[in-house]
Motif scaffolding. Sequence first.
Motif, PDB file in Angstrom:
ATOM      1  N   PRO A  43      13.845   7.297   7.700  1.00 48.57           N
ATOM      2  CA  PRO A  43      13.836   7.890   9.040  1.00 48.57           C
ATOM      3  C   PRO A  43      12.588   7.523   9.850  1.00 48.57           C
ATOM      4  O   PRO A  43      12.509   7.863  11.027  1.00 48.57           O
ATOM      5  CB  PRO A  43      13.865   9.394   8.742  1.00 48.57           C
ATOM      6  CG  PRO A  43      13.174   9.529   7.429  1.00 48.57           C
ATOM      7  CD  PRO A  43      13.556   8.301   6.647  1.00 48.57           C
ATOM      8  N   LYS A  44      11.634   6.830   9.213  1.00 49.68           N
ATOM      9  CA  LYS A  44      10.383   6.479   9.884  1.00 49.68           C
ATOM     10  C   LYS A  44      10.155   4.967   9.834  1.00 49.68           C
ATOM     11  O   LYS A  44      10.659   4.285   8.953  1.00 49.68           O
ATOM     12  CB  LYS A  44       9.201   7.179   9.209  1.00 49.68           C
ATOM     13  CG  LYS A  44       9.249   8.698   9.267  1.00 49.68           C
ATOM     14  CD  LYS A  44       8.010   9.285   8.624  1.00 49.68           C
ATOM     15  CE  LYS A  44       7.988  10.800   8.736  1.00 49.68           C
ATOM     16  NZ  LYS A  44       6.745  11.374   8.152  1.00 49.68           N
ATOM     17  N   ARG A  45       9.358   4.480  10.767  1.00 56.71           N
ATOM     18  CA  ARG A  45       8.980   3.065  10.759  1.00 56.71           C
ATOM     19  C   ARG A  45       8.053   2.785   9.582  1.00 56.71           C
ATOM     20  O   ARG A  45       7.184   3.593   9.236  1.00 56.71           O
ATOM     21  CB  ARG A  45       8.284   2.691  12.076  1.00 56.71           C
ATOM     22  CG  ARG A  45       9.249   2.512  13.232  1.00 56.71           C
ATOM     23  CD  ARG A  45       8.500   2.220  14.531  1.00 56.71           C
ATOM     24  NE  ARG A  45       7.654   1.026  14.404  1.00 56.71           N
ATOM     25  CZ  ARG A  45       8.062  -0.214  14.629  1.00 56.71           C
ATOM     26  NH1 ARG A  45       9.325  -0.447  14.961  1.00 56.71           N
ATOM     27  NH2 ARG A  45       7.219  -1.233  14.516  1.00 56.71           N
ATOM     28  N   ILE A  46       8.254   1.636   8.978  1.00 60.77           N
ATOM     29  CA  ILE A  46       7.495   1.262   7.788  1.00 60.77           C
ATOM     30  C   ILE A  46       6.206   0.546   8.203  1.00 60.77           C
ATOM     31  O   ILE A  46       6.216  -0.372   9.024  1.00 60.77           O
ATOM     32  CB  ILE A  46       8.343   0.331   6.898  1.00 60.77           C
ATOM     33  CG1 ILE A  46       9.608   1.068   6.429  1.00 60.77           C
ATOM     34  CG2 ILE A  46       7.535  -0.159   5.699  1.00 60.77           C
ATOM     35  CD1 ILE A  46      10.661   0.155   5.849  1.00 60.77           C
ATOM     36  N   LYS A  47       5.112   0.999   7.597  1.00 68.55           N
ATOM     37  CA  LYS A  47       3.820   0.360   7.845  1.00 68.55           C
ATOM     38  C   LYS A  47       3.645  -0.858   6.943  1.00 68.55           C
ATOM     39  O   LYS A  47       3.310  -1.951   7.403  1.00 68.55           O
ATOM     40  CB  LYS A  47       2.688   1.353   7.615  1.00 68.55           C
ATOM     41  CG  LYS A  47       1.296   0.798   7.856  1.00 68.55           C
ATOM     42  CD  LYS A  47       0.239   1.873   7.587  1.00 68.55           C
ATOM     43  CE  LYS A  47      -1.167   1.334   7.800  1.00 68.55           C
ATOM     44  NZ  LYS A  47      -2.192   2.375   7.517  1.00 68.55           N
ATOM     45  N   LYS A  48       3.890  -0.673   5.628  1.00 69.59           N
ATOM     46  CA  LYS A  48       3.772  -1.786   4.692  1.00 69.59           C
ATOM     47  C   LYS A  48       4.547  -1.505   3.419  1.00 69.59           C
ATOM     48  O   LYS A  48       4.833  -0.347   3.086  1.00 69.59           O
ATOM     49  CB  LYS A  48       2.305  -2.084   4.365  1.00 69.59           C
ATOM     50  CG  LYS A  48       1.564  -0.952   3.688  1.00 69.59           C
ATOM     51  CD  LYS A  48       0.115  -1.368   3.412  1.00 69.59           C
ATOM     52  CE  LYS A  48      -0.668  -0.251   2.733  1.00 69.59           C
ATOM     53  NZ  LYS A  48      -2.061  -0.655   2.431  1.00 69.59           N
ATOM     54  N   VAL A  49       4.869  -2.578   2.693  1.00 67.82           N
ATOM     55  CA  VAL A  49       5.582  -2.502   1.414  1.00 67.82           C
ATOM     56  C   VAL A  49       4.783  -3.308   0.400  1.00 67.82           C
ATOM     57  O   VAL A  49       4.299  -4.405   0.710  1.00 67.82           O
ATOM     58  CB  VAL A  49       7.012  -3.084   1.529  1.00 67.82           C
ATOM     59  CG1 VAL A  49       7.745  -2.968   0.201  1.00 67.82           C
ATOM     60  CG2 VAL A  49       7.788  -2.374   2.625  1.00 67.82           C
ATOM     61  N   SER A  50       4.645  -2.778  -0.806  1.00 65.93           N
ATOM     62  CA  SER A  50       3.822  -3.456  -1.819  1.00 65.93           C
ATOM     63  C   SER A  50       4.460  -4.744  -2.324  1.00 65.93           C
ATOM     64  O   SER A  50       3.781  -5.593  -2.895  1.00 65.93           O
ATOM     65  CB  SER A  50       3.530  -2.516  -2.996  1.00 65.93           C
ATOM     66  OG  SER A  50       4.734  -2.122  -3.632  1.00 65.93           O
ATOM     67  N   ASN A  51       5.784  -4.900  -2.139  1.00 64.71           N
ATOM     68  CA  ASN A  51       6.466  -6.134  -2.536  1.00 64.71           C
ATOM     69  C   ASN A  51       6.481  -7.105  -1.359  1.00 64.71           C
ATOM     70  O   ASN A  51       7.103  -6.820  -0.321  1.00 64.71           O
ATOM     71  CB  ASN A  51       7.896  -5.836  -2.990  1.00 64.71           C
ATOM     72  CG  ASN A  51       8.589  -7.050  -3.576  1.00 64.71           C
ATOM     73  OD1 ASN A  51       8.479  -8.149  -3.047  1.00 64.71           O
ATOM     74  ND2 ASN A  51       9.312  -6.865  -4.659  1.00 64.71           N
ATOM     75  N   PRO A  52       5.809  -8.261  -1.475  1.00 62.58           N
ATOM     76  CA  PRO A  52       5.723  -9.199  -0.351  1.00 62.58           C
ATOM     77  C   PRO A  52       7.053  -9.856   0.008  1.00 62.58           C
ATOM     78  O   PRO A  52       7.164 -10.485   1.069  1.00 62.58           O
ATOM     79  CB  PRO A  52       4.712 -10.237  -0.833  1.00 62.58           C
ATOM     80  CG  PRO A  52       4.794 -10.186  -2.328  1.00 62.58           C
ATOM     81  CD  PRO A  52       5.066  -8.754  -2.662  1.00 62.58           C
ATOM     82  N   SER A  53       8.066  -9.722  -0.869  1.00 63.29           N
ATOM     83  CA  SER A  53       9.370 -10.341  -0.606  1.00 63.29           C
ATOM     84  C   SER A  53      10.273  -9.473   0.267  1.00 63.29           C
ATOM     85  O   SER A  53      11.364  -9.907   0.644  1.00 63.29           O
ATOM     86  CB  SER A  53      10.094 -10.634  -1.927  1.00 63.29           C
ATOM     87  OG  SER A  53       9.338 -11.506  -2.734  1.00 63.29           O
ATOM     88  N   ALA A  54       9.832  -8.262   0.583  1.00 63.21           N
ATOM     89  CA  ALA A  54      10.669  -7.337   1.344  1.00 63.21           C
ATOM     90  C   ALA A  54      10.960  -7.873   2.739  1.00 63.21           C
ATOM     91  O   ALA A  54      10.059  -8.362   3.435  1.00 63.21           O
ATOM     92  CB  ALA A  54       9.988  -5.977   1.435  1.00 63.21           C
ATOM     93  N   LEU A  55      12.215  -7.797   3.142  1.00 63.89           N
ATOM     94  CA  LEU A  55      12.633  -8.167   4.491  1.00 63.89           C
ATOM     95  C   LEU A  55      12.841  -6.898   5.305  1.00 63.89           C
ATOM     96  O   LEU A  55      13.479  -5.951   4.834  1.00 63.89           O
ATOM     97  CB  LEU A  55      13.927  -8.984   4.448  1.00 63.89           C
ATOM     98  CG  LEU A  55      13.884 -10.298   3.656  1.00 63.89           C
ATOM     99  CD1 LEU A  55      15.271 -10.940   3.643  1.00 63.89           C
ATOM    100  CD2 LEU A  55      12.853 -11.248   4.229  1.00 63.89           C
ATOM    101  N   PHE A  56      12.324  -6.880   6.527  1.00 62.23           N
ATOM    102  CA  PHE A  56      12.407  -5.700   7.376  1.00 62.23           C
ATOM    103  C   PHE A  56      13.566  -5.812   8.356  1.00 62.23           C
ATOM    104  O   PHE A  56      13.894  -6.906   8.831  1.00 62.23           O
ATOM    105  CB  PHE A  56      11.106  -5.521   8.171  1.00 62.23           C
ATOM    106  CG  PHE A  56       9.906  -5.210   7.326  1.00 62.23           C
ATOM    107  CD1 PHE A  56       9.528  -3.901   7.075  1.00 62.23           C
ATOM    108  CD2 PHE A  56       9.141  -6.227   6.774  1.00 62.23           C
ATOM    109  CE1 PHE A  56       8.416  -3.612   6.302  1.00 62.23           C
ATOM    110  CE2 PHE A  56       8.031  -5.957   6.006  1.00 62.23           C
ATOM    111  CZ  PHE A  56       7.662  -4.638   5.767  1.00 62.23           C
TER     112      PHE A  56
END
Length: 251
Positions: free
Chosen positions: A207-220
Motif C-alpha cells: 500500500p506504500k511506495r517502496i524506498k529500497k529492496v535488498s535484492n538488486p534484481s527486483a523490478l519495480f
Amino acid sequence: MRLYKLLSFLFLIATLTSCTLTENIYISDNGTGKFSIDMDGSSLMAMAGDQLGDQMGDDLKKNVDSTFTFKQLFEEKKDSIAKLSPEAQKELKKLENFVVNTKMNAEKKVFLMTLSTDFKNVNELQDALQALSTLQKLESNGNPSAPFSGGLGDNNSELSYTYDGKKFTRKAVIDKQKLAAKAKDSSADMSKMIFASSNYIIKYHFPKRIKKVSNPSALFSEDRKSITIQYPFTDYMENPDKLNFEVEFEK
C-alpha cells in the motif's frame, strides 16, 4: 471426480514437469491481504497432454474448471489425516482456508492451478508449498523412498514474513539436519534435473511506495508499490535463503 484424485493428479503434473510458480502477496492499508501461489504447467500439456490423458484415465481427459477448499478435501481424507503425527496435522491445518482453482484443457494445452487465501496479518503466513508437501506424503503413504515423497515444496526450511508498515521481510531459515539427510536421497538428482528449467517468481504488492529492496534484481512497478523478482526454482528447493530479502518503504 473425487477431490483428492483430482488434486493428486494436479500435483503429479506440477512435480513431474518444468513449470512456473508465482507467489503473490497483496497487502492493503490496514495490513490485511491476499496470498496466492499460481502454478502454470501448460508447457507439459503442450508437449504431452494427450499421453497424460491416456495414462490417467477417461476422467482426466475431460476439461477441468474446478474450485474447492482444502477444508472439503480434508473431510474426504479425514481418516488418513488422523493417522498422521500431530506435527503433520498442524502443517495441514495451515491449508484449511486455502481455495484451489484449477483449469485444465488438453485441447488448448492449458494447465493452471491457483491456491489462494485471505489473511488478517501477513505475519501469520507460512510457506504454503511446505504444507502442500505434507499433503503429498499422504499419496506416498509415508514411504520416504517413493518418488518425490518429499513433496513439491519440501525445501527443508522454515519460512516467515513480517510487515509493520515501515519494513517487509521474507526470511527462510534452513534446517541443516534435514538438508544433510536430503543430500543422501537418491531421488534428489532426479528432482534437480526436472526443476532445472522451472522458475519461481515473487510478485508483492504494497500500500506504500517502496524506498529500497535488498535484492538488486527486483523490478519495480511504475508507481513503485509493487516488485517482481524471478529465481530459478532450484534456488527455492536447494537454497531457499537466497530468496530472503527486505523491503523498506517511503515515509
